[in-house]
Design a protein around this motif. Structure first.
Motif, PDB file in Angstrom:
ATOM      1  N   GLU A   7      -5.665  11.392  -3.737  1.00 54.78           N
ATOM      2  CA  GLU A   7      -5.511  12.461  -2.747  1.00 54.78           C
ATOM      3  C   GLU A   7      -5.131  11.899  -1.379  1.00 54.78           C
ATOM      4  N   GLU A   8      -5.690  10.774  -0.996  1.00 54.46           N
ATOM      5  CA  GLU A   8      -5.327  10.157   0.286  1.00 54.46           C
ATOM      6  C   GLU A   8      -3.848   9.769   0.311  1.00 54.46           C
ATOM      7  N   ARG A  10      -1.454  11.210  -1.561  1.00 57.90           N
ATOM      8  CA  ARG A  10      -0.715  12.475  -1.489  1.00 57.90           C
ATOM      9  C   ARG A  10      -0.663  12.980  -0.051  1.00 57.90           C
ATOM     10  N   GLN A  11      -1.795  12.920   0.634  1.00 63.03           N
ATOM     11  CA  GLN A  11      -1.869  13.432   2.001  1.00 63.03           C
ATOM     12  C   GLN A  11      -0.939  12.674   2.948  1.00 63.03           C
ATOM     13  N   VAL A  12      -0.835  11.355   2.791  1.00 65.28           N
ATOM     14  CA  VAL A  12       0.056  10.603   3.686  1.00 65.28           C
ATOM     15  C   VAL A  12       1.511  10.982   3.423  1.00 65.28           C
ATOM     16  N   LYS A  13       1.880  11.240   2.177  1.00 70.46           N
ATOM     17  CA  LYS A  13       3.254  11.676   1.882  1.00 70.46           C
ATOM     18  C   LYS A  13       3.511  13.069   2.436  1.00 70.46           C
ATOM     19  N   TYR A  14       2.561  13.969   2.223  1.00 62.58           N
ATOM     20  CA  TYR A  14       2.724  15.321   2.753  1.00 62.58           C
ATOM     21  C   TYR A  14       2.812  15.300   4.278  1.00 62.58           C
ATOM     22  N   ARG A  15       2.022  14.458   4.930  1.00 66.87           N
ATOM     23  CA  ARG A  15       2.050  14.345   6.388  1.00 66.87           C
ATOM     24  C   ARG A  15       3.428  13.862   6.848  1.00 66.87           C
ATOM     25  N   TYR A  16       3.977  12.870   6.150  1.00 71.50           N
ATOM     26  CA  TYR A  16       5.327  12.368   6.448  1.00 71.50           C
ATOM     27  C   TYR A  16       6.337  13.515   6.424  1.00 71.50           C
ATOM     28  N   THR A  81       0.648   5.248  -8.984  1.00 65.03           N
ATOM     29  CA  THR A  81      -0.072   4.143  -9.643  1.00 65.03           C
ATOM     30  C   THR A  81      -0.713   3.302  -8.549  1.00 65.03           C
ATOM     31  N   VAL A  82      -2.020   3.066  -8.690  1.00 70.29           N
ATOM     32  CA  VAL A  82      -2.770   2.313  -7.691  1.00 70.29           C
ATOM     33  C   VAL A  82      -3.198   0.979  -8.284  1.00 70.29           C
ATOM     34  N   ASP A  83      -3.011  -0.082  -7.500  1.00 71.94           N
ATOM     35  CA  ASP A  83      -3.449  -1.427  -7.879  1.00 71.94           C
ATOM     36  C   ASP A  83      -4.129  -2.043  -6.664  1.00 71.94           C
ATOM     37  N   GLY A  84      -5.440  -1.854  -6.568  1.00 70.55           N
ATOM     38  CA  GLY A  84      -6.181  -2.372  -5.416  1.00 70.55           C
ATOM     39  C   GLY A  84      -5.797  -1.650  -4.149  1.00 70.55           C
ATOM     40  N   ASP A  85      -5.311  -2.413  -3.154  1.00 72.15           N
ATOM     41  CA  ASP A  85      -4.896  -1.846  -1.875  1.00 72.15           C
ATOM     42  C   ASP A  85      -3.400  -1.588  -1.803  1.00 72.15           C
ATOM     43  N   MET A  86      -2.745  -1.593  -2.959  1.00 76.63           N
ATOM     44  CA  MET A  86      -1.314  -1.311  -3.051  1.00 76.63           C
ATOM     45  C   MET A  86      -1.132  -0.156  -4.044  1.00 76.63           C
ATOM     46  N   ALA A  87      -0.066   0.602  -3.860  1.00 75.08           N
ATOM     47  CA  ALA A  87       0.231   1.699  -4.782  1.00 75.08           C
ATOM     48  C   ALA A  87       1.726   1.965  -4.764  1.00 75.08           C
ATOM     49  N   THR A  88       2.197   2.610  -5.818  1.00 73.08           N
ATOM     50  CA  THR A  88       3.581   3.069  -5.885  1.00 73.08           C
ATOM     51  C   THR A  88       3.557   4.548  -6.227  1.00 73.08           C
ATOM     52  N   GLY A  89       4.610   5.229  -5.842  1.00 71.69           N
ATOM     53  CA  GLY A  89       4.701   6.650  -6.141  1.00 71.69           C
ATOM     54  C   GLY A  89       6.135   7.083  -6.322  1.00 71.69           C
ATOM     55  N   THR A  90       6.317   8.029  -7.219  1.00 69.92           N
ATOM     56  CA  THR A  90       7.606   8.677  -7.432  1.00 69.92           C
ATOM     57  C   THR A  90       7.379  10.169  -7.201  1.00 69.92           C
ATOM     58  N   TRP A  91       8.202  10.764  -6.376  1.00 69.81           N
ATOM     59  CA  TRP A  91       8.079  12.169  -6.010  1.00 69.81           C
ATOM     60  C   TRP A  91       9.415  12.875  -6.170  1.00 69.81           C
ATOM     61  N   ARG A  92       9.427  14.023  -6.823  1.00 63.02           N
ATOM     62  CA  ARG A  92      10.622  14.868  -6.847  1.00 63.02           C
ATOM     63  C   ARG A  92      10.644  15.630  -5.529  1.00 63.02           C
ATOM     64  N   GLU A 117       0.368   1.002   1.185  1.00 62.08           N
ATOM     65  CA  GLU A 117      -0.622  -0.052   1.410  1.00 62.08           C
ATOM     66  C   GLU A 117      -1.827   0.556   2.115  1.00 62.08           C
ATOM     67  N   ARG A 118      -3.015   0.111   1.715  1.00 59.80           N
ATOM     68  CA  ARG A 118      -4.230   0.519   2.422  1.00 59.80           C
ATOM     69  C   ARG A 118      -4.497  -0.517   3.503  1.00 59.80           C
ATOM     70  N   GLY A 119      -4.590  -0.057   4.752  1.00 58.91           N
ATOM     71  CA  GLY A 119      -4.783  -0.951   5.890  1.00 58.91           C
ATOM     72  C   GLY A 119      -6.231  -1.386   6.035  1.00 58.91           C
ATOM     73  N   ALA A 120      -6.454  -2.311   6.955  1.00 61.74           N
ATOM     74  CA  ALA A 120      -7.801  -2.803   7.239  1.00 61.74           C
ATOM     75  C   ALA A 120      -8.719  -1.676   7.698  1.00 61.74           C
ATOM     76  N   ASP A 121      -8.129  -0.594   8.245  1.00 61.70           N
ATOM     77  CA  ASP A 121      -8.925   0.560   8.689  1.00 61.70           C
ATOM     78  C   ASP A 121      -9.239   1.520   7.546  1.00 61.70           C
ATOM     79  N   GLY A 122      -8.785   1.166   6.311  1.00 60.47           N
ATOM     80  CA  GLY A 122      -9.051   1.997   5.143  1.00 60.47           C
ATOM     81  C   GLY A 122      -8.041   3.104   4.916  1.00 60.47           C
ATOM     82  N   LYS A 123      -7.062   3.276   5.830  1.00 61.10           N
ATOM     83  CA  LYS A 123      -6.080   4.347   5.703  1.00 61.10           C
ATOM     84  C   LYS A 123      -4.871   3.887   4.895  1.00 61.10           C
ATOM     85  N   TRP A 124      -4.396   4.763   4.020  1.00 63.92           N
ATOM     86  CA  TRP A 124      -3.169   4.507   3.270  1.00 63.92           C
ATOM     87  C   TRP A 124      -1.979   4.846   4.154  1.00 63.92           C
TER      88      TRP A 124
END
Length: 174
Positions: A7-8, A10-16, A81-92, A117-124
């Motif tokens: 969800e975090e 998704r929210q960063v993409k929607y915010r963009y 797909t999430v792998d630790g503090d990294m993730a990939t996404g495909t969006w139509r 990427e998840r930053g040191a502040d915990g934000k994606w």
């Protein structure tokens, strides 16, 4: 998989997308990592548009998406797909761009390919976003004599024009 993390992201993409459409450049800066990259495969510029660095990305948006460019982006069907503090996404996604100064309407669709990427502040944040268009259709407003639209919230400056049956944006496309 951690549903909160999904969800975090998704929210960063929607915010963009929202920040692009509402031209909220200061808020948009926080959705990107400092070294983010974009690669927009659009035909408008004649070649893919590649930009490196959050500041350069935001500067591009400020320069190219001024008040005479109206955009609407809708994205969905995320595959994340999430792998630790990294993730990939495909969006139509599908978008519409109305460039009143150039008197054109562009509509198109593509699939965003993103890295997060998840930053040191915990934000994606978005480390990379890009797409290659599935299609891009352009129409000249000059070829559409009956095309009219009203855009944006009413303001004091446009209330007189709206009262007269037209908005500021409507006047811009005539």
């Amino acid at each position: 998989m951690d549903l909160v993390t999904l969800e975090e992201i998704r929210q960063v993409k929607y915010r963009y997308l929202r920040c692009v459409d509402q031209k909220l450049w200061d808020e948009m800066a926080d959705v990107f990592t400092p070294d983010a990259t974009v690669d927009y495969g659009t035909h408008v510029y004649g070649q893919p548009l590649k930009i490196t660095g959050r500041d350069e990305i935001i500067a591009f948006f400020r320069a190219k998406l001024g008040p005479d460019i109206i955009t609407v982006h809708a994205a969905g069907q995320p595959e994340i797909t999430v792998d630790g503090d990294m993730a990939t996404g495909t969006w139509r996604f599908e978008d519409t761009v109305i460039a009143t100064e150039h008197r054109i309407v562009i509509s198109g669709a593509a699939f965003y390919q993103d890295r997060y990427e998840r930053g040191a502040d915990g934000k994606w944040r978005i480390a990379h976003t890009g797409y290659v268009r599935l299609y891009e259709a352009m129409l000249s407003l000059d070829d559409l004599p009956s095309f009219r639209f009203t855009a944006g919230p009413s303001s004091a400056a446009s209330s007189a024009a709206t009262t007269a049956g037209a908005s500021v944006a409507d006047a811009a496309v005539r």
